[in-house]
Write a protein that holds these residues in place. Structure first.
Motif, PDB file in Angstrom:
ATOM      1  N   TYR A   1       0.841  -1.204   0.000  1.00  0.00           N
ATOM      2  CA  TYR A   1       0.000   0.000   0.000  1.00  0.00           C
ATOM      3  C   TYR A   1       0.880   1.260   0.000  1.00  0.00           C
ATOM      4  CZ  TYR A   1      -3.547  -3.455   1.176  1.00  0.00           C
ATOM      5  OH  TYR A   1      -4.358  -4.560   1.161  1.00  0.00           O
ATOM      6  N   ALA A   2       2.021   1.193   0.713  1.00  0.00           N
ATOM      7  CA  ALA A   2       2.949   2.338   0.712  1.00  0.00           C
ATOM      8  C   ALA A   2       3.505   2.567  -0.696  1.00  0.00           C
ATOM      9  CB  ALA A   2       4.084   2.093   1.715  1.00  0.00           C
ATOM     10  N   PHE A   3       3.734   1.471  -1.434  1.00  0.00           N
ATOM     11  CA  PHE A   3       4.211   1.578  -2.818  1.00  0.00           C
ATOM     12  C   PHE A   3       3.165   2.284  -3.681  1.00  0.00           C
ATOM     13  CE2 PHE A   3       4.307  -0.137  -7.127  1.00  0.00           C
ATOM     14  CZ  PHE A   3       5.626   0.077  -7.489  1.00  0.00           C
ATOM     15  N   VAL A   4       1.890   1.898  -3.493  1.00  0.00           N
ATOM     16  CA  VAL A   4       0.808   2.537  -4.267  1.00  0.00           C
ATOM     17  C   VAL A   4       0.739   4.029  -3.936  1.00  0.00           C
ATOM     18  CG1 VAL A   4      -1.688   2.591  -4.671  1.00  0.00           C
ATOM     19  CG2 VAL A   4      -0.515   0.403  -4.438  1.00  0.00           C
ATOM     20  N   GLU A   5       0.853   4.349  -2.659  1.00  0.00           N
ATOM     21  CA  GLU A   5       0.834   5.762  -2.259  1.00  0.00           C
ATOM     22  C   GLU A   5       1.966   6.535  -2.937  1.00  0.00           C
ATOM     23  OE1 GLU A   5       0.498   4.604   2.233  1.00  0.00           O
ATOM     24  OE2 GLU A   5       0.251   6.763   2.092  1.00  0.00           O
ATOM     25  N   ALA A   6       3.170   5.944  -2.903  1.00  0.00           N
ATOM     26  CA  ALA A   6       4.347   6.629  -3.457  1.00  0.00           C
ATOM     27  C   ALA A   6       4.227   6.785  -4.972  1.00  0.00           C
ATOM     28  CB  ALA A   6       5.619   5.856  -3.096  1.00  0.00           C
ATOM     29  N   LEU A   7       3.693   5.749  -5.642  1.00  0.00           N
ATOM     30  CA  LEU A   7       3.553   5.804  -7.098  1.00  0.00           C
ATOM     31  C   LEU A   7       2.527   6.869  -7.490  1.00  0.00           C
ATOM     32  CD1 LEU A   7       4.428   4.585  -9.794  1.00  0.00           C
ATOM     33  CD2 LEU A   7       2.635   2.860  -9.523  1.00  0.00           C
ATOM     34  N   ALA A   8       1.430   6.931  -6.741  1.00  0.00           N
ATOM     35  CA  ALA A   8       0.410   7.949  -7.027  1.00  0.00           C
ATOM     36  C   ALA A   8       0.978   9.348  -6.800  1.00  0.00           C
ATOM     37  CB  ALA A   8      -0.823   7.712  -6.148  1.00  0.00           C
ATOM     38  N   ALA A   9       1.761   9.509  -5.737  1.00  0.00           N
ATOM     39  CA  ALA A   9       2.365  10.822  -5.455  1.00  0.00           C
ATOM     40  C   ALA A   9       3.332  11.212  -6.575  1.00  0.00           C
ATOM     41  CB  ALA A   9       3.085  10.789  -4.103  1.00  0.00           C
ATOM     42  N   ALA A  10       4.059  10.215  -7.100  1.00  0.00           N
ATOM     43  CA  ALA A  10       5.002  10.499  -8.189  1.00  0.00           C
ATOM     44  C   ALA A  10       4.250  10.866  -9.465  1.00  0.00           C
ATOM     45  CB  ALA A  10       5.898   9.279  -8.422  1.00  0.00           C
ATOM     46  N   GLY A  11       3.102  10.236  -9.686  1.00  0.00           N
ATOM     47  CA  GLY A  11       2.273  10.555 -10.857  1.00  0.00           C
ATOM     48  C   GLY A  11       1.750  11.978 -10.788  1.00  0.00           C
ATOM     49  N   LEU A  12       1.371  12.387  -9.589  1.00  0.00           N
ATOM     50  CA  LEU A  12       0.918  13.768  -9.371  1.00  0.00           C
ATOM     51  C   LEU A  12       2.038  14.747  -9.696  1.00  0.00           C
ATOM     52  CD1 LEU A  12      -1.461  15.493  -8.143  1.00  0.00           C
ATOM     53  CD2 LEU A  12      -0.344  15.196  -5.927  1.00  0.00           C
TER      54      LEU A  12
ATOM     55  N   GLU B   1      16.078   1.001 -13.907  1.00  0.00           N
ATOM     56  CA  GLU B   1      17.489   1.306 -13.640  1.00  0.00           C
ATOM     57  C   GLU B   1      17.608   2.283 -12.469  1.00  0.00           C
ATOM     58  OE1 GLU B   1      19.136   2.410 -17.440  1.00  0.00           O
ATOM     59  OE2 GLU B   1      19.161   0.296 -18.107  1.00  0.00           O
ATOM     60  N   VAL B   2      16.572   3.102 -12.263  1.00  0.00           N
ATOM     61  CA  VAL B   2      16.561   3.995 -11.087  1.00  0.00           C
ATOM     62  C   VAL B   2      16.138   3.215  -9.838  1.00  0.00           C
ATOM     63  CG1 VAL B   2      15.495   6.055 -10.070  1.00  0.00           C
ATOM     64  CG2 VAL B   2      15.994   5.992 -12.531  1.00  0.00           C
ATOM     65  N   LEU B   3      15.128   2.364 -10.023  1.00  0.00           N
ATOM     66  CA  LEU B   3      14.453   1.745  -8.873  1.00  0.00           C
ATOM     67  C   LEU B   3      15.156   0.505  -8.348  1.00  0.00           C
ATOM     68  CD1 LEU B   3      11.781   2.394  -7.467  1.00  0.00           C
ATOM     69  CD2 LEU B   3      10.630   0.878  -9.085  1.00  0.00           C
ATOM     70  N   THR B   4      15.597  -0.373  -9.247  1.00  0.00           N
ATOM     71  CA  THR B   4      16.007  -1.706  -8.808  1.00  0.00           C
ATOM     72  C   THR B   4      17.261  -1.718  -7.946  1.00  0.00           C
ATOM     73  OG1 THR B   4      15.069  -2.451 -10.875  1.00  0.00           O
ATOM     74  CG2 THR B   4      16.165  -4.097  -9.566  1.00  0.00           C
ATOM     75  N   PRO B   5      18.319  -0.968  -8.281  1.00  0.00           N
ATOM     76  CA  PRO B   5      19.496  -1.062  -7.412  1.00  0.00           C
ATOM     77  C   PRO B   5      19.175  -0.722  -5.953  1.00  0.00           C
ATOM     78  CG  PRO B   5      20.049   0.050  -9.458  1.00  0.00           C
ATOM     79  CD  PRO B   5      18.548  -0.123  -9.447  1.00  0.00           C
ATOM     80  N   PRO B   6      18.417   0.373  -5.655  1.00  0.00           N
ATOM     81  CA  PRO B   6      18.128   0.591  -4.244  1.00  0.00           C
ATOM     82  C   PRO B   6      17.054  -0.347  -3.677  1.00  0.00           C
ATOM     83  CG  PRO B   6      17.335   2.461  -5.547  1.00  0.00           C
ATOM     84  CD  PRO B   6      18.017   1.516  -6.484  1.00  0.00           C
ATOM     85  N   LEU B   7      16.156  -0.866  -4.540  1.00  0.00           N
ATOM     86  CA  LEU B   7      15.020  -1.620  -4.001  1.00  0.00           C
ATOM     87  C   LEU B   7      15.457  -2.911  -3.306  1.00  0.00           C
ATOM     88  CD1 LEU B   7      11.946  -1.596  -3.740  1.00  0.00           C
ATOM     89  CD2 LEU B   7      11.829  -2.956  -5.832  1.00  0.00           C
ATOM     90  N   GLY B   8      16.411  -3.647  -3.892  1.00  0.00           N
ATOM     91  CA  GLY B   8      16.851  -4.915  -3.287  1.00  0.00           C
ATOM     92  C   GLY B   8      17.391  -4.704  -1.878  1.00  0.00           C
ATOM     93  N   PRO B   9      18.469  -3.890  -1.731  1.00  0.00           N
ATOM     94  CA  PRO B   9      19.005  -3.659  -0.388  1.00  0.00           C
ATOM     95  C   PRO B   9      17.995  -2.980   0.541  1.00  0.00           C
ATOM     96  CG  PRO B   9      20.523  -2.825  -2.068  1.00  0.00           C
ATOM     97  CD  PRO B   9      19.319  -3.323  -2.785  1.00  0.00           C
TER      98      PRO B   9
ATOM     99  N   ASP C   1      16.774  -4.397   4.094  1.00  0.00           N
ATOM    100  CA  ASP C   1      16.846  -3.621   5.339  1.00  0.00           C
ATOM    101  C   ASP C   1      15.471  -3.509   5.998  1.00  0.00           C
ATOM    102  OD1 ASP C   1      19.499  -3.262   4.889  1.00  0.00           O
ATOM    103  OD2 ASP C   1      19.385  -1.133   4.353  1.00  0.00           O
ATOM    104  N   ALA C   2      14.423  -3.313   5.169  1.00  0.00           N
ATOM    105  CA  ALA C   2      13.066  -3.158   5.714  1.00  0.00           C
ATOM    106  C   ALA C   2      12.623  -4.438   6.407  1.00  0.00           C
ATOM    107  CB  ALA C   2      12.088  -2.801   4.586  1.00  0.00           C
TER     108      ALA C   2
END
Ligand code: NAI
Ligand code: A1CAB
Length: 257
Positions: free
Chosen positions: A171-182, A232-240, A244-245
């Motif tokens: 749900y946090a991902f959906v929130e962030a994606l919607a905010a980025a779309g805005l 290429e922007v998302l994947t390198p930070p998403l794994g680590p 961590d999360a």
């Protein structure tokens, strides 16, 4: 397995309420098979019996569904329970032996579900060395969730971090994606519609597909295209970051016990 009903929901808030909804829609138990002990039960529990102390002895199975910080206070009902009542706990981080001790040596199963049990699409990790407790927990959760048995209790922390807490990450991902779309110029309504519908449709596609998520991702990613540019922007930070999360949730689960 002995009869598992009536089931006493010891705590009927968000997760207890989600289970009640799931059991109702799956036809698993009748409302008459359920009872509640909760000073402030949620709306799903409104029509269920609320036994007095003497009535607690009727419960064959007790679902421990209070916040981990409050479970010892809730366990004060133990002397009123039948000696052969079985405890099924969904409390994050609270250990099986501690629960057994607080409930007078009664048999215990631990389960870590998630809120999608409300629509019979949950996932529920299960640890119960006692066969009777395991059978009852399976009977309660299999109708509303994919049950994943765990070989050791310690894995319950990881299960909590991945599947119990997991819906909130999505749900946090959906929130962030919607905010980025805005931010990219869409109206708030359009960005929210797109982000929600995309996740719902993609999850449904994954549910129906035999392909693993990596292959489904490749099917969307044209070489040199827009998706590749974003990944290429998302994947390198998403794994680590995800590692961590999940590690943070595991640490917190260990502390809650
Ligand atoms: N919310 C979720 O997605 C999940 C929650 N859990 C676990 O489920 C448990 C309950 O969590 P939620 O339903 O989210 O919390 P909640 O706060 O919504 O519900 C807890 C309920 O317990 C009641 N309560 C408090 N003290 C009590 C007592 N002494 N006796 C009886 N009832 C008492 C409260 O009035 C409340 O209705 C927690 O241990 C949590 O770790 C597990 C998996 C997922
Ligand atoms: O956040 C929590 O502690 C609980 C456990 C898993 C989901 N909610």
């Amino acid at each position: 397995m002995a009869s598992l009903t009536p089931i006493l929901l010891l705590g009927a808030g968000r997760m207890g309420g989600a289970l009640i909804s799931g059991w109702r829609s799956a036809g698993t138990f009748k409302d008459a098979d359920l009872m509640v002990r909760d000073p402030h039960p949620g709306p799903e529990a409104a029509v269920l019996a609320q036994p007095d102390d003497a009535g607690l002895a009727q419960a064959k199975t007790v679902l421990l569904a209070v916040k981990p910080q409050l479970w010892r206070a809730a366990a004060a009902i133990a002397p009123h329970l039948a000696p052969d009542a079985v405890i099924v706990s969904i409390a994050a981080g609270v250990g099986l032996n501690d629960i057994a001790q607080a409930f007078g040596g009664r048999r215990v199963a631990r389960v870590m579900p998630n809120t999608a049990v409300a629509i019979n699409q949950g996932v529920a990790s299960l640890y119960a060395p006692d066969p009777e407790a395991r059978a009852r927990a399976e009977a309660m959760f299999a109708p509303v969730a994919k049950v994943v048995p765990l070989e050791s209790e310690d894995l319950m922390h990881a299960a909590t971090a991945v599947a119990g807490s997991g819906p909130a990450y999505l749900y946090a991902f959906v929130e962030a994606l919607a905010a980025a779309g805005l931010e990219a110029g869409l109206t708030a309504e359009a960005a929210s519609d797109m982000a929600r519908s995309m996740v719902i449709g993609s999850a449904a596609l994954m549910a129906r597909s035999d392909e693993d998520p990596a292959e489904l991702r490749r099917q969307v990613t044209s070489p040199g295209g827009t998706t590749q540019a974003a990944l290429e922007v998302l994947t390198p930070p998403l794994g680590p970051l995800m590692t961590d999360a999940v590690a943070a949730a595991v640490r917190r689960s260990r502390e809650l016990g």
